[in-house]
Write a protein that holds these residues in place. Structure first.
Motif, PDB file in Angstrom:
ATOM      1  N   VAL A  10     -29.859  43.715   2.845  1.00 11.99           N
ATOM      2  CA  VAL A  10     -29.983  42.844   4.087  1.00 11.99           C
ATOM      3  C   VAL A  10     -29.411  41.598   3.487  1.00 11.99           C
ATOM      4  O   VAL A  10     -30.220  40.955   2.716  1.00 11.99           O
ATOM      5  N   SER A  11     -28.404  40.995   4.177  1.00 16.32           N
ATOM      6  CA  SER A  11     -27.918  39.669   3.958  1.00 16.32           C
ATOM      7  C   SER A  11     -28.938  38.534   4.070  1.00 16.32           C
ATOM      8  O   SER A  11     -29.396  38.127   4.991  1.00 16.32           O
ATOM      9  N   PHE A  67     -36.366  44.119  15.442  1.00 19.45           N
ATOM     10  CA  PHE A  67     -36.500  43.763  14.032  1.00 19.45           C
ATOM     11  C   PHE A  67     -37.699  44.571  13.119  1.00 19.45           C
ATOM     12  O   PHE A  67     -37.969  44.399  11.880  1.00 19.45           O
ATOM     13  N   VAL A 120     -32.787  29.656  11.189  1.00 23.38           N
ATOM     14  CA  VAL A 120     -32.510  28.340  12.167  1.00 23.38           C
ATOM     15  C   VAL A 120     -32.230  28.595  13.601  1.00 23.38           C
ATOM     16  O   VAL A 120     -32.961  27.837  14.343  1.00 23.38           O
ATOM     17  N   GLY A 121     -31.605  29.386  13.906  1.00 24.19           N
ATOM     18  CA  GLY A 121     -31.146  30.016  15.023  1.00 24.19           C
ATOM     19  C   GLY A 121     -32.370  30.054  16.006  1.00 24.19           C
ATOM     20  O   GLY A 121     -32.627  29.533  16.999  1.00 24.19           O
ATOM     21  N   CYS A 122     -33.471  31.100  15.556  1.00 23.28           N
ATOM     22  CA  CYS A 122     -34.737  31.465  16.590  1.00 23.28           C
ATOM     23  C   CYS A 122     -35.665  30.259  16.448  1.00 23.28           C
ATOM     24  O   CYS A 122     -36.147  29.934  17.526  1.00 23.28           O
ATOM     25  N   VAL A 137     -28.059  35.485   3.820  1.00 20.25           N
ATOM     26  CA  VAL A 137     -27.549  34.380   4.623  1.00 20.25           C
ATOM     27  C   VAL A 137     -27.586  34.746   6.069  1.00 20.25           C
ATOM     28  O   VAL A 137     -27.920  33.697   6.843  1.00 20.25           O
ATOM     29  N   MET A 138     -27.526  36.154   6.449  1.00 17.12           N
ATOM     30  CA  MET A 138     -27.841  36.421   7.785  1.00 17.12           C
ATOM     31  C   MET A 138     -29.424  35.967   8.270  1.00 17.12           C
ATOM     32  O   MET A 138     -29.411  35.398   9.234  1.00 17.12           O
ATOM     33  N   THR A 191     -33.975  43.034  21.657  1.00 20.44           N
ATOM     34  CA  THR A 191     -33.453  42.164  20.462  1.00 20.44           C
ATOM     35  C   THR A 191     -34.427  41.593  19.832  1.00 20.44           C
ATOM     36  O   THR A 191     -34.452  40.961  18.727  1.00 20.44           O
ATOM     37  N   LEU A 228     -34.502  27.073  16.794  1.00 22.82           N
ATOM     38  CA  LEU A 228     -33.801  26.113  17.669  1.00 22.82           C
ATOM     39  C   LEU A 228     -34.389  26.640  19.053  1.00 22.82           C
ATOM     40  O   LEU A 228     -34.374  26.059  20.105  1.00 22.82           O
ATOM     41  N   TRP A 229     -33.679  28.180  19.383  1.00 19.54           N
ATOM     42  CA  TRP A 229     -34.100  28.788  20.495  1.00 19.54           C
ATOM     43  C   TRP A 229     -35.588  28.594  21.019  1.00 19.54           C
ATOM     44  O   TRP A 229     -35.845  28.357  22.026  1.00 19.54           O
ATOM     45  N   LEU A 268     -29.572  32.280   8.860  1.00 18.79           N
ATOM     46  CA  LEU A 268     -28.978  31.809   9.936  1.00 18.79           C
ATOM     47  C   LEU A 268     -29.921  32.106  11.236  1.00 18.79           C
ATOM     48  O   LEU A 268     -30.042  31.346  12.309  1.00 18.79           O
ATOM     49  N   LEU A 269     -30.379  33.128  11.384  1.00 18.61           N
ATOM     50  CA  LEU A 269     -31.421  33.871  12.233  1.00 18.61           C
ATOM     51  C   LEU A 269     -32.697  32.973  12.245  1.00 18.61           C
ATOM     52  O   LEU A 269     -33.247  32.486  13.465  1.00 18.61           O
TER      53      LEU A 269
END
Lengths: 90, 90
Positions: free
Chosen positions: A35-36, A19, A45-47, A38-39, A15, A49-50, A42-43
């Protein structure tokens, strides 16, 4: 059990390095319009935070995997913006 | 600390629902050519392993997040194949 740790590591590698082919494809075709954005946001921001969460947990797999994914997503984002600007003239 | 769990949950939500805008964009533009099939394959394998690993760990966040991501990636894969076939005639 050792086998499960190996499985988790392979999962994390898939995973994360997943990329890289997207970056290669983008550079080859000079096109990432489909390729979005918005996606990607979100990735991003998500990564982030992770990554912070992984550092907090002192879990190197979570932190490293998401640190790498984050950098790949940033590259895709920048390439997309660059190609969009270059291709908008045509 | 409660705050860290919330952060981890927001991180998981972002990297999971992040693929929904990609599905929406694909359906809108009927074009997913720029999305790398190698990336989708690696994400497919990776999320499947994460899902099995999450079930093994009895960790509902890992299992659920990757179960959803897996289903979104499968949808993107199928849409891409469908649009590719439809658009190849033009």
């Amino acid at each position: 059990m050792m086998l499960w740790s190996i499985m988790g590591t392979i999962a994390a590698i898939c995973t994360t390095v997943g990329f890289i082919p997207q970056i290669i494809r983008g550079i080859k075709t000079r096109e990432l319009r489909d390729v979005s954005p918005v996606m990607l946001t979100l990735l991003l921001v998500g990564c982030s935070l992770w990554l912070i969460y992984g550092v907090h947990l002192k879990n190197p797999i979570i932190a490293l995997a998401n640190g790498f994914t984050l950098s790949f997503v940033i590259v895709i984002f920048l390439l997309r913006a660059m190609y969009k600007r270059n291709n908008s003239g045509s």
